[in-house]
Design a protein around this motif. Structure first.
Motif, mmCIF file in Angstrom:
data_model
loop_
_atom_site.group_PDB
_atom_site.id
_atom_site.type_symbol
_atom_site.label_atom_id
_atom_site.label_comp_id
_atom_site.label_asym_id
_atom_site.label_seq_id
_atom_site.Cartn_x
_atom_site.Cartn_y
_atom_site.Cartn_z
ATOM 1 N N ALA A 184 0.481 -1.129 0.252
ATOM 2 C CA ALA A 184 -0.005 0.164 0.163
ATOM 3 C C ALA A 184 0.779 1.226 -0.161
ATOM 4 N N GLY A 185 2.554 0.975 -0.098
ATOM 5 C CA GLY A 185 2.937 2.143 0.133
ATOM 6 C C GLY A 185 2.959 2.998 1.965
ATOM 7 N N ILE A 186 2.463 2.427 2.193
ATOM 8 C CA ILE A 186 2.562 2.873 4.119
ATOM 9 C C ILE A 186 4.520 2.630 4.679
ATOM 10 N N HIS A 187 4.697 1.452 4.609
ATOM 11 C CA HIS A 187 5.912 1.444 4.247
ATOM 12 C C HIS A 187 6.905 1.289 4.219
ATOM 13 N N GLY A 188 8.252 2.174 3.098
ATOM 14 C CA GLY A 188 8.890 1.778 2.068
ATOM 15 C C GLY A 188 9.332 0.494 2.046
ATOM 16 N N HIS A 189 10.401 -0.121 1.173
ATOM 17 C CA HIS A 189 10.888 -1.440 1.309
ATOM 18 C C HIS A 189 12.146 -1.231 1.068
ATOM 19 N N ASP A 190 13.389 -2.492 2.013
ATOM 20 C CA ASP A 190 14.768 -2.530 1.659
ATOM 21 C C ASP A 190 15.375 -3.398 0.584
ATOM 22 N N ALA A 191 14.939 -3.410 -0.082
ATOM 23 C CA ALA A 191 15.381 -4.574 -1.469
ATOM 24 C C ALA A 191 13.271 -4.952 -2.016
ATOM 25 N N GLY A 192 14.154 -5.737 -3.183
ATOM 26 C CA GLY A 192 11.999 -5.983 -4.069
ATOM 27 C C GLY A 192 11.725 -5.020 -5.100
ATOM 28 N N THR A 193 11.321 -5.543 -5.697
ATOM 29 C CA THR A 193 10.274 -4.455 -6.838
ATOM 30 C C THR A 193 8.826 -4.792 -6.672
ATOM 31 N N ILE A 194 7.847 -3.961 -6.195
ATOM 32 C CA ILE A 194 6.816 -4.085 -7.355
ATOM 33 C C ILE A 194 6.252 -3.470 -8.354
ATOM 34 N N GLU A 195 5.439 -4.246 -9.007
ATOM 35 C CA GLU A 195 4.916 -3.109 -10.334
ATOM 36 C C GLU A 195 3.408 -4.181 -10.492
ATOM 37 N N GLY A 196 2.347 -2.527 -11.342
ATOM 38 C CA GLY A 196 1.092 -3.055 -11.130
ATOM 39 C C GLY A 196 1.043 -2.015 -11.324
ATOM 40 N N HIS A 197 -0.508 -1.800 -12.502
ATOM 41 C CA HIS A 197 -1.301 -0.184 -12.293
ATOM 42 C C HIS A 197 -2.490 -0.407 -11.157
ATOM 43 N N ALA A 198 -2.964 -1.123 -10.424
ATOM 44 C CA ALA A 198 -4.163 -1.596 -10.023
ATOM 45 C C ALA A 198 -4.780 -1.146 -9.223
ATOM 46 N N SER A 199 -5.528 0.439 -8.821
ATOM 47 C CA SER A 199 -6.207 0.949 -7.883
ATOM 48 C C SER A 199 -5.931 -0.447 -6.816
ATOM 49 N N LEU A 200 -5.407 -0.037 -5.664
ATOM 50 C CA LEU A 200 -5.547 -0.669 -4.344
ATOM 51 C C LEU A 200 -6.560 0.305 -2.989
ATOM 52 N N ALA A 201 -7.423 -0.432 -2.429
ATOM 53 C CA ALA A 201 -8.093 -0.096 -1.343
ATOM 54 C C ALA A 201 -8.023 -1.077 -0.124
ATOM 55 N N VAL A 202 -7.157 -0.534 0.526
ATOM 56 C CA VAL A 202 -6.833 -1.373 2.672
ATOM 57 C C VAL A 202 -7.633 -1.350 3.230
ATOM 58 N N ILE A 203 -8.212 -2.811 3.630
ATOM 59 C CA ILE A 203 -9.405 -2.570 5.092
ATOM 60 C C ILE A 203 -7.800 -3.048 6.362
ATOM 61 N N HIS A 204 -6.941 -2.355 6.767
ATOM 62 C CA HIS A 204 -6.224 -2.485 8.072
ATOM 63 C C HIS A 204 -6.454 -3.559 9.289
ATOM 64 N N GLN A 205 -5.838 -3.233 9.904
ATOM 65 C CA GLN A 205 -5.841 -4.879 10.555
ATOM 66 C C GLN A 205 -6.640 -3.541 12.060
ATOM 67 N N GLU A 206 -5.698 -2.742 12.364
ATOM 68 C CA GLU A 206 -6.410 -2.091 13.287
ATOM 69 C C GLU A 206 -7.641 -0.559 12.942
ATOM 70 N N LEU A 207 -8.381 -0.542 13.028
ATOM 71 C CA LEU A 207 -9.429 0.119 12.917
ATOM 72 C C LEU A 207 -8.893 0.892 12.477
ATOM 73 N N ALA A 208 -9.625 2.146 11.637
ATOM 74 C CA ALA A 208 -8.721 3.672 11.358
ATOM 75 C C ALA A 208 -9.620 4.564 11.567
ATOM 76 N N LEU A 209 -11.022 4.656 12.537
ATOM 77 C CA LEU A 209 -12.313 5.660 11.736
ATOM 78 C C LEU A 209 -11.640 6.641 13.300
ATOM 79 N N VAL A 210 -13.002 7.649 12.741
ATOM 80 C CA VAL A 210 -12.460 8.515 13.730
ATOM 81 C C VAL A 210 -13.581 8.458 15.203
ATOM 82 N N PRO A 211 -13.596 7.683 16.382
ATOM 83 C CA PRO A 211 -14.768 8.043 17.250
ATOM 84 C C PRO A 211 -16.097 8.800 17.260
#
Ligand SMILES: Nc1ncnc2c1ncn2[C@@H]1O[C@H](COP(=O)(O)OP(=O)(O)OP(=O)(O)O)[C@@H](O)[C@H]1O
Ligand SMILES: [Mg+2]
Length: 469
Positions: A51-78
């Motif tokens: 998702a591009g939230i963390h950078g990576h130290d090695a390796g490659t990521i390819e692809g053009h699809a749009s991404l939606a992520v439901i993270h493990q920790e809820l990200a709502l504003v109570p």
């Protein structure tokens, strides 16, 4: 088969921790790709790298699809409403102003899509954790992304909601969406997975097909077979240690009577909204109640007084670990000591951390631990406090299959020492497998009680029953 994302050789360090070590992952259009691995194996880290939230130290990521992520920790504003959360960071605008009318119009559609029946104007903080999760899902679905990543969404859902989510996922798959799904529930994997990438210690150790057996999955992820999934060792029950008598909170729960004896594990089963968590919180003194009594070892507790409850020997592992169970910025060691400040027994602390196989150092801030390992810290904290009676509310939510068994063994150890356990759980095999008796709640009341060996069908029959007031 169209490939949406190709990741190769992904490596990621956090200081000295190598969270990912040369991981390959390909996501196809129209597949459900499960990421399986023990707590701390690197699943969420891989998601965050994609998702591009963390950078990576090695390796490659390819692809053009749009991404939606439901993270493990809820990200709502109570503090915000359901509708505002649904459109967080992307509020509909008209002439530069937030278009509230448009928001009001679209919110019910989105809620309907996930089958959630809540008031769009309700504040998120007043909703249960399962409902909050469904809001996250609705929000992610509305992005209509080519790839949808779901990091343990079902950990906080019950059967009905899980079924609904799996249906939605199957529909998206048909529409050509690529889905990445993380779960510790092997039965869900068998129902929906097209392929399963297994991670162990940051490495991909294999890709399995949809027909993989649970035994195969477990061996690959844990590196050893697990023989007994619910190793309950029953004791002869002693004197009553927890007596909940006629407990009533108007509009929430009514006339709840539950007794747990020394050496016993009593389960509470029921659907979301049945009032199980509310009873646990009231008994422990977090919330008040209108009528009834709670006694620990024969001594009545003052209502709404957590300190008095702890002094009397009661403990509660809450379902919402982030909100109530942990100080995220403090270290693992400090969290484990939270309820035992008077008794700094370093050896026991390390013993518990080891028994629970907490992946992380005692000096490390808890927020750096993986979700499942955070959960183990909450449980460890209460085991160290060694209460006479421990109420566990969804204790193994988000915990991997191996670590679950360790937690069950610690429950056995408590009861073997004459302690009592009240186990609130939506995981039917667990509540049936580990309880000596199961109390089933429905609509805020006790619908019935079942002896050891009851079937899932028997529990569900009581759980869905309509009770005339
Ligand atoms: N921000 C961070 N700082 C330091 N270490 C981290 C951080 N995030 C993750 N880690 C470490 O990276 C490793 C992998 O964690 P990750 O959260 O990816 O595990 P996971 O497979 O998602 O586990 P779980 O099933 O418990 O959610 C763990 O050792 C964890 O402690
Ligand atoms: Mg995770």
């Amino acid at each position: 088969m169209k490939t949406l994302i190709t990741a190769r050789g992904i490596t990621k360090h956090f200081g000295a921790t190598k969270a990912l070590d040369g991981v390959d992952l390909e996501i196809f259009a129209g597949e459900v790709h499960v990421l399986l691995g023990e707590n701390g194996a690197g699943k969420s880290t891989l998601v965050k790298v994609l998702a591009g939230i963390h950078g990576h130290d090695a390796g490659t990521i390819e692809g053009h699809a749009s991404l939606a992520v439901i993270h493990q920790e809820l990200a709502l504003v109570p503090e915000l409403s359901v509708a505002e959360n649904l459109f967080l960071n992307r509020l509909p605008r008209r002439f530069g102003f937030v278009d509230r009318a448009e928001m009001r119009r679209r919110a019910p559609e989105l809620l309907d899509r996930v089958g959630l029946d809540v008031d769009p104007d309700a504040k998120v903080k007043d909703l249960g954790i399962a409902q909050q999760q469904m809001i996250e899902i609705a929000r992610a679905l509305d992005k209509n992304a080519g790839v949808l990543i779901l990091d343990e969404p079902t950990a906080v859902l019950t059967e009905t909601e899980t079924d609904r989510l799996l249906q939605i996922m199957a529909q998206l798959r048909q529409n050509g969406v690529g889905l990445v799904f993380i779960t510790h529930h092997l039965d869900e994997i068998q129902r929906i997975a097209d392929r399963i990438t297994v991670l162990r210690d940051g490495r991909s150790v294999g890709v399995l097909g949809p027909k993989a057996t649970t035994r195969h999955m477990i061996e690959l992820m844990v590196g050893r077979p697990i023989d007994e999934q619910y190793p309950r060792a029953q004791q002869r029950p002693g004197q009553p240690l927890l007596s909940i008598e006629g407990l009533t909170k108007r509009g929430v729960f009514e006339d709840i009577t539950i007794e747990v004896h020394a050496g016993e594990v009593v389960g509470i089963a029921g659907l979301v909204g049945a009032g199980r968590t509310e009873v646990a919180r009231a008994a422990f003194g977090v919330d008040g109640y209108d009528r009834g009594t709670v006694k620990v070892d024969g001594k009545p507790l003052r209502r709404n007084d957590v300190q008095a409850a702890i002094k009397a020997g009661l403990g509660l592992v809450p379902e919402d670990r982030k909100g109530q169970g942990l100080v995220l910025t403090a270290t693992v060691g400090q969290n484990l000591e939270l309820v035992t400040l008077h008794d700094r027994d370093r050896k026991r602390l390390h013993d518990i951390a080891g028994k629970l196989r907490i992946k992380g150092r005692v000096e490390q801030p808890v927020k750096e631990l993986s979700g499942g390992n955070q959960q183990k810290v909450v449980i460890g904290k209460w085991l160290l406090a060694d209460p006479k009676v421990l109420i566990l509310d969804e204790p193994t939510r988000g915990v991997d299959v191996g670590a679950k068994v360790e937690i069950y063994e610690l429950i056995n150890r408590m009861t073997a020492q004459g302690r009592a356990v009240l186990l609130v759980s939506s995981d039917l095999p667990e509540v049936i497998g580990m309880s000596d008796r199961v109390v089933v709640m429905a609509h805020g009341r006790v619908a019935g009680e079942l002896p050891r060996g009851a079937t899932q069908d028997q529990v569900m029959a009581l759980a869905v029953q309509e009770i005339s007031a």
